[in-house]
Design an enzyme around this catalytic site. Structure first.
Site, PDB file in Angstrom:
ATOM      1  N   HIS A  98       0.838  -1.207   0.000  1.00 57.65           N
ATOM      2  CA  HIS A  98       0.000   0.000   0.000  1.00 57.65           C
ATOM      3  C   HIS A  98       0.867   1.248   0.000  1.00 57.65           C
ATOM      4  O   HIS A  98       1.964   1.254   0.558  1.00 57.65           O
ATOM      5  CB  HIS A  98      -0.948   0.031   1.205  1.00 57.65           C
ATOM      6  CG  HIS A  98      -0.264  -0.229   2.515  1.00 57.65           C
ATOM      7  ND1 HIS A  98       0.109  -1.488   2.933  1.00 57.65           N
ATOM      8  CD2 HIS A  98       0.133   0.622   3.489  1.00 57.65           C
ATOM      9  CE1 HIS A  98       0.699  -1.407   4.116  1.00 57.65           C
ATOM     10  NE2 HIS A  98       0.731  -0.132   4.476  1.00 57.65           N
ATOM     11  N   HIS A 100       0.806   5.096   1.266  1.00 62.72           N
ATOM     12  CA  HIS A 100       0.131   6.068   2.131  1.00 62.72           C
ATOM     13  C   HIS A 100       0.185   7.446   1.466  1.00 62.72           C
ATOM     14  O   HIS A 100       1.243   7.857   0.981  1.00 62.72           O
ATOM     15  CB  HIS A 100       0.873   6.233   3.462  1.00 62.72           C
ATOM     16  CG  HIS A 100       0.899   5.047   4.360  1.00 62.72           C
ATOM     17  ND1 HIS A 100       0.070   4.931   5.452  1.00 62.72           N
ATOM     18  CD2 HIS A 100       1.669   3.932   4.366  1.00 62.72           C
ATOM     19  CE1 HIS A 100       0.349   3.799   6.097  1.00 62.72           C
ATOM     20  NE2 HIS A 100       1.316   3.171   5.451  1.00 62.72           N
TER      21      HIS A 100
HETATM   22  P1  AMP Z   1       1.790   0.096   7.423  1.00 62.74           P
HETATM   23  O1  AMP Z   1       2.252   0.316   8.840  1.00 62.74           O
HETATM   24  O2  AMP Z   1       2.584   0.888   6.412  1.00 62.74           O
HETATM   25  O3  AMP Z   1       1.691  -1.368   7.087  1.00 62.74           O
HETATM   26  O4  AMP Z   1       0.341   0.731   7.355  1.00 62.74           O
HETATM   27  C1  AMP Z   1      -0.840   0.022   7.533  1.00 62.74           C
HETATM   28  C2  AMP Z   1      -1.927   1.038   7.715  1.00 62.74           C
HETATM   29  O5  AMP Z   1      -3.163   0.392   7.530  1.00 62.74           O
HETATM   30  C3  AMP Z   1      -1.956   1.685   9.097  1.00 62.74           C
HETATM   31  O6  AMP Z   1      -1.807   3.097   8.955  1.00 62.74           O
HETATM   32  C4  AMP Z   1      -3.319   1.294   9.653  1.00 62.74           C
HETATM   33  O7  AMP Z   1      -3.919   2.345  10.369  1.00 62.74           O
HETATM   34  C5  AMP Z   1      -4.095   0.988   8.373  1.00 62.74           C
HETATM   35  N1  AMP Z   1      -5.176   0.029   8.546  1.00 62.74           N
HETATM   36  C6  AMP Z   1      -5.120  -1.184   9.159  1.00 62.74           C
HETATM   37  N2  AMP Z   1      -6.314  -1.816   9.081  1.00 62.74           N
HETATM   38  C7  AMP Z   1      -7.139  -0.972   8.385  1.00 62.74           C
HETATM   39  C8  AMP Z   1      -8.493  -1.041   7.961  1.00 62.74           C
HETATM   40  N3  AMP Z   1      -9.263  -2.106   8.244  1.00 62.74           N
HETATM   41  N4  AMP Z   1      -9.010  -0.010   7.253  1.00 62.74           N
HETATM   42  C9  AMP Z   1      -8.250   1.071   6.970  1.00 62.74           C
HETATM   43  N5  AMP Z   1      -6.961   1.203   7.332  1.00 62.74           N
HETATM   44  C10 AMP Z   1      -6.411   0.199   8.040  1.00 62.74           C
END
Ligand code: AMP
Ligand code: ZN
Length: 135
Positions: A98, A100
Protein backbone atom coordinates in the site's frame (compact mmCIF):
# COMPACT_ATOMS: atom_id res chain seq x y z
CA UNK A 1 -4.74 -16.15 4.02
CA UNK A 2 -6.11 -13.62 6.46
CA UNK A 3 -5.46 -10.25 4.84
CA UNK A 4 -7.53 -7.27 5.97
CA UNK A 5 -6.89 -5.38 2.73
CA UNK A 6 -8.02 -8.35 0.60
CA UNK A 7 -11.15 -8.38 2.75
CA UNK A 8 -11.74 -4.69 1.93
CA UNK A 9 -11.32 -5.47 -1.79
CA UNK A 10 -13.84 -8.32 -1.46
CA UNK A 11 -16.26 -6.18 0.60
CA UNK A 12 -15.90 -8.54 3.55
CA UNK A 13 -14.57 -5.68 5.67
CA UNK A 14 -15.80 -2.08 5.72
CA UNK A 15 -13.86 0.84 4.29
CA UNK A 16 -14.48 4.40 3.22
CA UNK A 17 -13.61 3.91 -0.43
CA UNK A 18 -12.26 6.92 -2.34
CA UNK A 19 -11.48 5.34 -5.71
CA UNK A 20 -11.83 1.96 -7.38
CA UNK A 21 -11.14 0.40 -10.77
CA UNK A 22 -10.37 -3.12 -12.00
CA UNK A 23 -6.91 -3.23 -10.50
CA UNK A 24 -6.64 -0.59 -7.78
CA UNK A 25 -8.62 0.62 -4.79
CA UNK A 26 -8.05 3.56 -2.44
CA UNK A 27 -9.66 4.05 0.96
CA UNK A 28 -9.27 6.10 4.12
CA UNK A 29 -6.84 4.88 6.76
CA UNK A 30 -8.82 4.26 9.96
CA UNK A 31 -5.94 5.50 12.14
CA UNK A 32 -5.02 8.63 10.21
CA UNK A 33 -1.97 10.76 10.91
CA UNK A 34 -4.21 13.58 9.63
CA UNK A 35 -7.82 13.37 8.45
CA UNK A 36 -7.86 12.34 4.81
CA UNK A 37 -4.87 9.97 5.19
CA UNK A 38 -5.53 7.58 2.30
CA UNK A 39 -4.16 4.18 1.30
CA UNK A 40 -3.83 3.12 -2.34
CA UNK A 41 -3.51 -0.63 -2.95
CA UNK A 42 -3.50 -3.10 -5.81
CA UNK A 43 -6.50 -5.42 -5.69
CA UNK A 44 -4.26 -8.44 -6.19
CA UNK A 45 -2.55 -9.53 -3.02
CA UNK A 46 1.17 -8.99 -2.99
CA UNK A 47 3.13 -8.50 0.16
CA UNK A 48 5.35 -5.53 -0.60
CA UNK A 49 6.95 -3.24 -3.17
CA UNK A 50 9.41 -5.89 -4.37
CA UNK A 51 6.59 -8.37 -4.97
CA UNK A 52 4.55 -6.00 -7.13
CA UNK A 53 4.42 -7.17 -10.73
CA UNK A 54 6.73 -4.72 -12.55
CA UNK A 55 4.11 -3.88 -15.17
CA UNK A 56 1.57 -2.87 -12.49
CA UNK A 57 3.81 -0.17 -11.02
CA UNK A 58 3.06 2.70 -13.45
CA UNK A 59 -0.67 2.14 -13.00
CA UNK A 60 -0.68 2.05 -9.20
CA UNK A 61 1.55 5.11 -8.86
CA UNK A 62 -0.50 6.87 -11.55
CA UNK A 63 -3.62 6.31 -9.45
CA UNK A 64 -1.72 7.39 -6.32
CA UNK A 65 -1.01 10.70 -8.07
CA UNK A 66 -4.68 11.09 -9.08
CA UNK A 67 -5.76 10.44 -5.47
CA UNK A 68 -3.08 12.80 -4.13
CA UNK A 69 -4.44 15.61 -6.33
CA UNK A 70 -7.92 14.92 -4.95
CA UNK A 71 -6.73 14.84 -1.34
CA UNK A 72 -4.83 18.10 -1.78
CA UNK A 73 -7.58 19.91 -3.70
CA UNK A 74 -10.40 18.80 -1.40
CA UNK A 75 -8.68 19.25 1.96
CA UNK A 76 -6.52 22.21 0.97
CA UNK A 77 -3.47 20.69 2.59
CA UNK A 78 -0.24 22.46 1.77
CA UNK A 79 1.59 19.20 1.08
CA UNK A 80 1.48 15.48 1.68
CA UNK A 81 3.80 12.61 2.44
CA UNK A 82 3.82 9.68 0.05
CA UNK A 83 5.02 6.73 2.11
CA UNK A 84 5.64 3.04 1.49
CA UNK A 85 6.77 1.02 4.48
CA UNK A 86 8.49 -2.07 3.17
CA UNK A 87 9.08 -4.88 5.69
CA UNK A 88 8.51 -5.16 9.44
CA UNK A 89 11.70 -3.29 10.36
CA UNK A 90 10.57 -0.41 8.16
CA UNK A 91 7.25 -0.18 10.01
CA UNK A 92 5.07 -2.26 7.70
CA UNK A 93 2.19 -3.74 9.67
CA UNK A 94 -0.19 -4.82 6.90
CA UNK A 95 1.53 -7.14 4.46
CA UNK A 96 -0.46 -6.21 1.37
CA UNK A 97 1.37 -3.50 -0.57
CA UNK A 98 0.00 0.00 0.00
CA UNK A 99 0.96 3.60 -0.64
CA UNK A 100 0.13 6.07 2.13
CA UNK A 101 -0.95 9.56 1.12
CA UNK A 102 -0.75 11.67 4.28
CA UNK A 103 -2.04 15.23 4.02
CA UNK A 104 0.17 17.81 5.71
CA UNK A 105 -0.51 21.28 7.04
CA UNK A 106 1.77 24.06 8.22
CA UNK A 107 0.06 23.78 11.60
CA UNK A 108 0.69 20.08 12.17
CA UNK A 109 3.58 19.25 14.40
CA UNK A 110 4.88 15.94 13.08
CA UNK A 111 8.60 15.56 13.06
CA UNK A 112 10.60 12.60 11.88
CA UNK A 113 13.29 12.53 14.55
CA UNK A 114 15.96 10.80 12.54
CA UNK A 115 19.52 10.41 13.60
CA UNK A 116 21.20 11.07 10.24
CA UNK A 117 24.50 9.31 9.65
CA UNK A 118 27.55 10.75 7.89
CA UNK A 119 29.69 8.97 5.29
CA UNK A 120 33.43 9.35 5.25
CA UNK A 121 34.75 9.84 1.67
CA UNK A 122 35.69 6.14 1.17
CA UNK A 123 32.43 4.85 2.59
CA UNK A 124 30.19 6.75 0.17
CA UNK A 125 32.20 5.37 -2.79
CA UNK A 126 32.12 1.82 -1.37
CA UNK A 127 28.37 1.86 -0.71
CA UNK A 128 27.70 3.37 -4.13
CA UNK A 129 29.76 0.59 -5.74
CA UNK A 130 27.96 -2.16 -3.78
CA UNK A 131 24.53 -0.98 -4.85
CA UNK A 132 25.55 -0.28 -8.48
CA UNK A 133 26.84 -3.85 -8.76
CA UNK A 134 23.31 -5.11 -8.08
CA UNK A 135 21.51 -2.92 -10.61
P1 AMP B 1 1.79 0.10 7.42
O1 AMP B 1 2.25 0.32 8.84
O2 AMP B 1 2.58 0.89 6.41
O3 AMP B 1 1.69 -1.37 7.09
O4 AMP B 1 0.34 0.73 7.35
C1 AMP B 1 -0.84 0.02 7.53
C2 AMP B 1 -1.93 1.04 7.72
O5 AMP B 1 -3.16 0.39 7.53
C3 AMP B 1 -1.96 1.69 9.10
O6 AMP B 1 -1.81 3.10 8.95
C4 AMP B 1 -3.32 1.29 9.65
O7 AMP B 1 -3.92 2.35 10.37
C5 AMP B 1 -4.09 0.99 8.37
N1 AMP B 1 -5.18 0.03 8.55
C6 AMP B 1 -5.12 -1.18 9.16
N2 AMP B 1 -6.31 -1.82 9.08
C7 AMP B 1 -7.14 -0.97 8.38
C8 AMP B 1 -8.49 -1.04 7.96
N3 AMP B 1 -9.26 -2.11 8.24
N4 AMP B 1 -9.01 -0.01 7.25
C9 AMP B 1 -8.25 1.07 6.97
N5 AMP B 1 -6.96 1.20 7.33
C10 AMP B 1 -6.41 0.20 8.04
ZN1 ZN C 1 -4.13 -8.94 0.69
Amino acid sequence: MDCIFCKIVERQAPAEIIYEDDAVIAFLDTRPMNFGHTLVIPKCHCENFLELPNNSIPNIFGIAQKVAFAVQDSLQCSGFNLVVNNGKDAGQSVFHFHVHIIPRFSTDSFRFDLNFKRYNPEEIIEIGKKIRNHI
